[in-house]
Design a protein around this motif. Sequence first.
Motif, PDB file in Angstrom:
ATOM      1  N   TYR A 111      -4.055  38.675  28.807  1.00 14.45           N
ATOM      2  CA  TYR A 111      -5.024  39.169  30.056  1.00 14.45           C
ATOM      3  C   TYR A 111      -5.874  40.168  28.987  1.00 14.45           C
ATOM      4  CZ  TYR A 111      -3.078  37.515  34.455  1.00 14.45           C
ATOM      5  OH  TYR A 111      -2.981  36.622  35.468  1.00 14.45           O
ATOM      6  N   LYS A 112      -5.345  40.944  28.186  1.00 10.14           N
ATOM      7  CA  LYS A 112      -6.084  42.003  27.356  1.00 10.14           C
ATOM      8  C   LYS A 112      -6.949  41.235  26.403  1.00 10.14           C
ATOM      9  CE  LYS A 112      -3.086  45.925  28.136  1.00 10.14           C
ATOM     10  NZ  LYS A 112      -2.145  46.737  27.516  1.00 10.14           N
ATOM     11  N   LYS A 113      -6.554  39.987  25.634  1.00  5.01           N
ATOM     12  CA  LYS A 113      -6.971  39.444  24.768  1.00  5.01           C
ATOM     13  C   LYS A 113      -8.223  38.760  25.244  1.00  5.01           C
ATOM     14  CE  LYS A 113      -3.194  38.199  21.837  1.00  5.01           C
ATOM     15  NZ  LYS A 113      -2.526  37.025  21.220  1.00  5.01           N
ATOM     16  N   ALA A 114      -8.232  38.221  26.668  1.00  9.03           N
ATOM     17  CA  ALA A 114      -9.262  37.488  27.519  1.00  9.03           C
ATOM     18  C   ALA A 114     -10.383  38.562  27.748  1.00  9.03           C
ATOM     19  CB  ALA A 114      -8.805  36.916  28.681  1.00  9.03           C
ATOM     20  N   ILE A 115     -10.181  39.743  28.102  1.00  4.86           N
ATOM     21  CA  ILE A 115     -10.960  40.823  28.441  1.00  4.86           C
ATOM     22  C   ILE A 115     -11.662  40.917  27.225  1.00  4.86           C
ATOM     23  CG2 ILE A 115     -11.273  43.187  29.066  1.00  4.86           C
ATOM     24  CD1 ILE A 115      -9.209  43.018  31.082  1.00  4.86           C
ATOM     25  N   ILE A 116     -11.292  41.275  26.126  1.00  3.58           N
ATOM     26  CA  ILE A 116     -12.015  41.661  24.709  1.00  3.58           C
ATOM     27  C   ILE A 116     -13.143  40.865  24.548  1.00  3.58           C
ATOM     28  CG2 ILE A 116     -11.970  41.839  22.369  1.00  3.58           C
ATOM     29  CD1 ILE A 116      -8.864  43.026  22.895  1.00  3.58           C
ATOM     30  N   ILE A 117     -12.548  39.445  24.875  1.00  5.64           N
ATOM     31  CA  ILE A 117     -13.539  38.247  24.501  1.00  5.64           C
ATOM     32  C   ILE A 117     -14.852  38.114  25.781  1.00  5.64           C
ATOM     33  CG2 ILE A 117     -14.194  35.786  24.407  1.00  5.64           C
ATOM     34  CD1 ILE A 117     -11.412  35.613  23.009  1.00  5.64           C
ATOM     35  N   TRP A 118     -14.323  38.349  26.846  1.00  4.34           N
ATOM     36  CA  TRP A 118     -15.173  38.308  28.099  1.00  4.34           C
ATOM     37  C   TRP A 118     -16.143  39.495  28.043  1.00  4.34           C
ATOM     38  CZ3 TRP A 118     -11.544  35.960  32.481  1.00  4.34           C
ATOM     39  CH2 TRP A 118     -11.566  34.618  32.100  1.00  4.34           C
ATOM     40  N   GLU A 119     -15.779  40.728  27.637  1.00  5.69           N
ATOM     41  CA  GLU A 119     -16.656  41.721  27.958  1.00  5.69           C
ATOM     42  C   GLU A 119     -17.784  41.695  26.879  1.00  5.69           C
ATOM     43  OE1 GLU A 119     -14.174  45.404  29.921  1.00  5.69           O
ATOM     44  OE2 GLU A 119     -14.275  45.047  27.771  1.00  5.69           O
ATOM     45  N   ASP A 120     -17.211  41.133  25.787  1.00  2.39           N
ATOM     46  CA  ASP A 120     -18.260  40.932  24.555  1.00  2.39           C
ATOM     47  C   ASP A 120     -19.513  39.821  24.742  1.00  2.39           C
ATOM     48  OD1 ASP A 120     -19.252  41.329  21.887  1.00  2.39           O
ATOM     49  OD2 ASP A 120     -18.514  39.118  21.381  1.00  2.39           O
TER      50      ASP A 120
END
Length: 234
Positions: A188-197
């Motif tokens: 989930y944390k990996k996904a958040i990094i990409i999505w926020e960017d």
Amino acid sequence: MTTNIIPISKTTSIALWTLCCMLFLSTTGYAQTTVDTIPASQYFAKADTLLTHRKLDSAIVYFKKALPIYTKAKSWERVARYYNKISECQWRDKKYKESLTNAKQAIAISDQYLPKNNREKAYGFDNIGQYFYSKRLNYKKASLFYQKALKIKLMVFPKDHLFVAGSYLNIGNALLMWRKYDEALEYYKKAIIIWEDKLGADHIDISDLYFNMSLVYFNKQKYDKALLYSNKSF
């Protein structure tokens, strides 16, 4: 000033005429192939829009109109994508057995006609993962197919691509349901990094992800963090 005209022999003339005909036929053949697939592209675009709006039966109608055109043109990537799109429509409509069949067909076409690692094969693995996630409730097996999809995506897309983030989300969801909470958080944390960017912190997909993270922390009995991420999801 006199211009010297070099005479052309009959053999040379025939050779030039043959060459011109070949160039003409190859050019018009290419143009014909392009023109022939335009209706299929239009059908596909219409079907994609209907799929996005979850008008699944109508989407399938337009996808099916495109298939014979792409098959005749031997546009195998599009043919594989057709089976993947149909598979997605079907699992969204809870027609899981049919969805699995079409996902396998997409992978078979990918293996036969496309490069070893390609996006349609990854898409097929995602669809099979969805079958095990939704129909069989086999979260371990779902996670394995999502991992297969991720492996290919990391080869064909940039590491920060939204499709890669989608795989991280899928794997995280499967691990959450499998009660592998710490591993789920990592994805989930990996996904958040990409999505926020790529999408911005306020995007609806990130809100849904925050809610899933709140469920992870709740199940880990870390209620303060669960509340924090639950509030972020609204």
